[in-house]
Design an enzyme around this catalytic site. Structure first.
Site, PDB file in Angstrom:
ATOM      1  N   PHE A   1     -44.254  30.051  20.835  1.00  0.00           N
ATOM      2  CA  PHE A   1     -44.671  30.527  19.508  1.00  0.00           C
ATOM      3  C   PHE A   1     -43.429  30.787  18.655  1.00  0.00           C
ATOM      4  CE2 PHE A   1     -45.979  34.360  16.873  1.00  0.00           C
ATOM      5  CZ  PHE A   1     -46.504  33.595  15.854  1.00  0.00           C
TER       6      PHE A   1
ATOM      7  N   GLY B   1     -40.218  30.831  20.533  1.00  0.00           N
ATOM      8  CA  GLY B   1     -39.133  30.273  21.347  1.00  0.00           C
ATOM      9  C   GLY B   1     -39.042  28.762  21.184  1.00  0.00           C
TER      10      GLY B   1
ATOM     11  N   LYS C   1     -52.848  41.589  21.758  1.00  0.00           N
ATOM     12  CA  LYS C   1     -53.250  40.984  23.034  1.00  0.00           C
ATOM     13  C   LYS C   1     -52.021  40.747  23.911  1.00  0.00           C
ATOM     14  CE  LYS C   1     -56.308  37.581  23.210  1.00  0.00           C
ATOM     15  NZ  LYS C   1     -56.961  36.301  22.813  1.00  0.00           N
ATOM     16  N   THR C   2     -50.946  40.308  23.288  1.00  0.00           N
ATOM     17  CA  THR C   2     -49.715  40.066  24.050  1.00  0.00           C
ATOM     18  C   THR C   2     -49.187  41.389  24.599  1.00  0.00           C
ATOM     19  OG1 THR C   2     -49.225  38.193  22.632  1.00  0.00           O
ATOM     20  CG2 THR C   2     -47.389  39.062  23.927  1.00  0.00           C
TER      21      THR C   2
ATOM     22  N   ASN D   1     -50.914  41.299  32.761  1.00  0.00           N
ATOM     23  CA  ASN D   1     -50.801  40.159  33.675  1.00  0.00           C
ATOM     24  C   ASN D   1     -49.471  40.159  34.423  1.00  0.00           C
ATOM     25  OD1 ASN D   1     -53.345  39.001  33.270  1.00  0.00           O
ATOM     26  ND2 ASN D   1     -52.664  38.042  31.357  1.00  0.00           N
TER      27      ASN D   1
ATOM     28  N   LYS E   1     -47.269  43.636  40.991  1.00  0.00           N
ATOM     29  CA  LYS E   1     -47.942  44.401  42.056  1.00  0.00           C
ATOM     30  C   LYS E   1     -48.264  43.491  43.235  1.00  0.00           C
ATOM     31  CE  LYS E   1     -52.425  46.492  42.940  1.00  0.00           C
ATOM     32  NZ  LYS E   1     -53.759  46.769  42.377  1.00  0.00           N
TER      33      LYS E   1
ATOM     34  N   TYR F   1     -47.471  45.781  16.700  1.00  0.00           N
ATOM     35  CA  TYR F   1     -46.280  45.672  17.543  1.00  0.00           C
ATOM     36  C   TYR F   1     -45.930  47.026  18.165  1.00  0.00           C
ATOM     37  CZ  TYR F   1     -41.534  44.321  18.936  1.00  0.00           C
ATOM     38  OH  TYR F   1     -40.395  44.056  19.650  1.00  0.00           O
TER      39      TYR F   1
ATOM     40  N   LYS G   1     -46.417  47.801  22.054  1.00  0.00           N
ATOM     41  CA  LYS G   1     -45.332  48.147  22.977  1.00  0.00           C
ATOM     42  C   LYS G   1     -45.562  49.527  23.602  1.00  0.00           C
ATOM     43  CE  LYS G   1     -42.418  44.584  22.763  1.00  0.00           C
ATOM     44  NZ  LYS G   1     -42.044  43.791  23.936  1.00  0.00           N
TER      45      LYS G   1
HETATM   46  O1  LIG Z   1     -34.033  43.283  15.128  1.00  0.00           O
HETATM   47  C1  LIG Z   1     -34.714  43.763  16.000  1.00  0.00           C
HETATM   48  O2  LIG Z   1     -34.428  43.588  17.127  1.00  0.00           O
HETATM   49  C2  LIG Z   1     -35.933  44.555  15.652  1.00  0.00           C
HETATM   50  O3  LIG Z   1     -36.507  43.907  14.545  1.00  0.00           O
HETATM   51  C3  LIG Z   1     -37.665  44.470  14.000  1.00  0.00           C
HETATM   52  O4  LIG Z   1     -37.412  45.701  13.417  1.00  0.00           O
HETATM   53  P1  LIG Z   1     -36.722  45.869  11.977  1.00  0.00           P
HETATM   54  O5  LIG Z   1     -35.623  46.842  12.157  1.00  0.00           O
HETATM   55  O6  LIG Z   1     -37.735  46.189  10.937  1.00  0.00           O
HETATM   56  O7  LIG Z   1     -36.065  44.428  11.683  1.00  0.00           O
HETATM   57  P2  LIG Z   1     -35.706  43.650  10.354  1.00  0.00           P
HETATM   58  O8  LIG Z   1     -36.866  42.852   9.869  1.00  0.00           O
HETATM   59  O9  LIG Z   1     -34.473  42.917  10.695  1.00  0.00           O
HETATM   60  O10 LIG Z   1     -35.433  44.740   9.224  1.00  0.00           O
HETATM   61  C4  LIG Z   1     -34.327  45.595   9.233  1.00  0.00           C
HETATM   62  C5  LIG Z   1     -34.210  46.226   7.865  1.00  0.00           C
HETATM   63  O11 LIG Z   1     -33.767  45.243   6.945  1.00  0.00           O
HETATM   64  C6  LIG Z   1     -34.689  45.118   5.870  1.00  0.00           C
HETATM   65  N1  LIG Z   1     -34.692  43.701   5.446  1.00  0.00           N
HETATM   66  C7  LIG Z   1     -35.083  42.738   6.283  1.00  0.00           C
HETATM   67  C8  LIG Z   1     -35.027  41.427   5.902  1.00  0.00           C
HETATM   68  C9  LIG Z   1     -34.575  41.101   4.613  1.00  0.00           C
HETATM   69  O12 LIG Z   1     -34.500  39.918   4.191  1.00  0.00           O
HETATM   70  N2  LIG Z   1     -34.211  42.110   3.793  1.00  0.00           N
HETATM   71  C10 LIG Z   1     -34.247  43.408   4.178  1.00  0.00           C
HETATM   72  O13 LIG Z   1     -33.869  44.294   3.385  1.00  0.00           O
HETATM   73  C11 LIG Z   1     -36.002  45.632   6.388  1.00  0.00           C
HETATM   74  O14 LIG Z   1     -36.852  46.057   5.350  1.00  0.00           O
HETATM   75  C12 LIG Z   1     -35.514  46.743   7.292  1.00  0.00           C
HETATM   76  O15 LIG Z   1     -35.260  47.902   6.538  1.00  0.00           O
HETATM   77  C13 LIG Z   1     -38.675  44.553  15.153  1.00  0.00           C
HETATM   78  O16 LIG Z   1     -39.837  45.168  14.738  1.00  0.00           O
HETATM   79  C14 LIG Z   1     -38.124  45.232  16.363  1.00  0.00           C
HETATM   80  O17 LIG Z   1     -38.998  45.147  17.423  1.00  0.00           O
HETATM   81  C15 LIG Z   1     -36.885  44.604  16.791  1.00  0.00           C
HETATM   82  O18 LIG Z   1     -36.348  45.355  17.865  1.00  0.00           O
END
Ligand SMILES: O=C(O)[C@H]1O[C@H](OP(=O)(O)OP(=O)(O)OC[C@H]2O[C@@H](n3ccc(=O)[nH]c3=O)[C@H](O)[C@@H]2O)[C@H](O)[C@@H](O)[C@@H]1O
Length: 459
Positions: free
Chosen positions: A173, A175, A228-229, A236, A242, A282, A286
């Site tokens: 999806f 990857g 679901k994931t 699963n 287990k 999400y 989690k």
């Molecule tokens: O990078 C990750 O590993 C994490 O990414 C997401 O969490 P989030 O922190 O919201 O990730 P981003 O979408 O990268 O956003 C980070 C911040 O940047 C902002 N952002 C994002 C993208 C963009 O183009 N502009 C922008 O300002 C978002 O609003 C947020 O404040 C996922 O929900 C987490 O599970 C994951 O661990």
């Protein structure tokens, strides 16, 4: 010079999904204004490793199921240096150069195949990276769900280089098979197209359960599937653990803390999650995955580990990933506006993917069963981060006489329920795993910028 700074106050933001959707449209690789050099020197020029001081010491004990590619890096020691002289030890005695060769263009195995992607084995029989030879007692059979994803593929690389048998499962999806193409045909490696929401039976010793879209754009595009994931996928994998008595590691997330009222976030914090908001699929997915994990541990004695992963970036992030690091790098490379959602005062703490892989393996190998934060406590506002990326992209381009347009920042409506501050407390990881991040965000970003620059010009 960019230095991390703690922000002052932050304010709650309003609801809009349009910003996220907008970025998906604009970050289109095929629209790249590729000033493609076509000569053979192209890839050397685009993937400049000279900024990284590193040695290529020979290492004993690597197996040779392969012909070594000309110019391919040798397996090395567990300690290398980056341009700032900081040692970058890698878990498992694996060389940083070997790891790099798996995602760099024509510097090794991944690039060799990627640049000839219409032919699986371009120059004759397969050439594999240098895999260690383990004795049968040390060698484990390891399942990585989500193994073809961004983090999953780096984890598979490391486990393979360490000498284990690895089975990667993925529904593709988010990857991509290309992330693991350099292992196809290796006797220690198997790749299965499988969605974890359905059961699977495999004999394994360890399970790293990563499968789940992690970018807000992706996980919100099909929230029921994300839930679901979170539930059935974890159910699963735990059922399998287990049944075959495998050790099970769940990759949970900093998102279980929601929009945190405690800062930095310790593992003891119970979180502040909106269970009916757009991120709930999400976050709550989690959280229920963690609840399931500890229920299986209590009820059935499953041997569990839980990593709470904070924002992670690095090579192999999808061009269309939608998270902030790839968005900003792609925008800066194209000279497009840098899209900040909200006022730019929200904070994140970014870790480089190699640190995360070190932490995941350390946790799996430890005896510690409570959740452990894995992240880099260096905290930036999103505005600081945008400025840093524009500066790094400009530096990278200037090195090649490429004077593309410098991006400017544009402010878009904030996204709903966006956590306003996020920074891991990593005391527990230090104490129980002896783990701490080795990479400053800026060092990881230099490599990631080089990777995206190369990807942009390769297509
Ligand atoms: O990078 C990750 O590993 C994490 O990414 C997401 O969490 P989030 O922190 O919201 O990730 P981003 O979408 O990268 O956003 C980070 C911040 O940047 C902002 N952002 C994002 C993208 C963009 O183009 N502009 C922008 O300002 C978002 O609003 C947020 O404040 C996922 O929900 C987490 O599970 C994951 O661990």
């Amino acid at each position: 010079m960019i230095s991390p700074r703690r922000p002052s106050g932050v304010s709650p933001t309003s609801n809009s999904m349009s910003a996220a959707q907008q970025i998906l449209g604009s970050a289109n690789m095929s629209e790249s204004p590729a000033q493609s050099p076509t000569s053979g020197e192209r890839n050397d020029r685009l993937w400049d490793m000279s900024s990284f001081r590193h040695s290529l010491p020979e290492e004993g004990g690597t197996s040779s199921t392969s012909n070594t590619a000309a110019g391919a890096p040798a397996a090395g020691t567990s300690s290398e240096e980056a341009d700032d002289g900081t040692p970058k030890p890698m878990r498992g005695g694996v060389s940083l150069d070997t790891v790099r060769s798996l995602y760099g263009p024509n510097t090794g195995f991944g690039g060799l195949r990627r640049s000839n992607s219409s032919v699986i084995y371009p120059g004759g029989p397969p050439e594999f990276p240098p895999v260690k030879k383990l004795n049968p007692l040390q060698k484990k059979r390891i399942l990585v769900s989500g193994g073809a994803g961004f983090v999953g593929s780096h984890l598979v690389d490391r486990l393979m280089l360490m000498g284990h048998d690895v089975i990667a499962i993925d529904n593709y999806f988010t990857g991509s098979k290309m992330n693991l193409a350099h292992w196809f045909g290796h006797p220690n490696f198997e790749m299965i197209r499988h969605d974890v929401v359905d059961p699977i039976m495999l004999e394994v010793d360890q399970i790293y359960h990563l499968a789940c879209p992690a970018s807000p754009v992706h996980y919100q595009s099909n929230p029921v599937k994300t839930l679901k994931t979170g539930f059935f996928g974890t159910y699963n994998m735990l059922g399998l653990a287990k049944r075959v008595k495998a050790r099970f590691l769940l990759t949970s997330t900093s998102e279980v803390y929601g929009d945190p009222e405690e800062h930095p976030q310790k593992e003891t914090y119970w979180g502040h999650v909106n269970c009916i908001g757009p991120r709930a699929c999400y976050d709550e997915g989690k959280r229920v995955a963690e609840a399931l994990t500890y229920s299986y541990a209590r009820q059935d004695g499953v041997d569990v580990r839980v990593a709470r992963i904070f924002n992670t970036f690095g090579p192999r992030m999808n061009w269309h990933d939608g998270r902030v690091v790839s968005n900003f790098i792609v925008q800066a490379l194209k000279g497009d506006d840098i899209t900040i959602y909200g006022d730019g005062s929200a904070t994140r703490s970014f870790q480089y993917v190699h640190d995360l892989v070190d932490g995941l393996i350390a946790l799996m190998e430890s005896d510690y069963t409570d959740p452990v934060n894995l992240g880099n406590p260096e905290e930036y506002t999103i505005k600081q981060f945008a400025d840093m990326i524009v500066e790094l992209v400009n530096e990278h381009r200037a090195r090649y006489g490429d004077d593309g347009k410098t991006s400017t920042v544009t402010y878009l409506p904030a996204v709903a329920d966006d956590p306003q501050r996020r920074k891991p407390d990593t005391t527990r990881a230090k104490e129980v795993l002896g783990w701490a991040p080795q990479w400053a965000a800026v060092d990881g970003l230099k490599e990631t910028v080089a990777y995206f620059y190369q990807m942009m010009h390769q297509h």
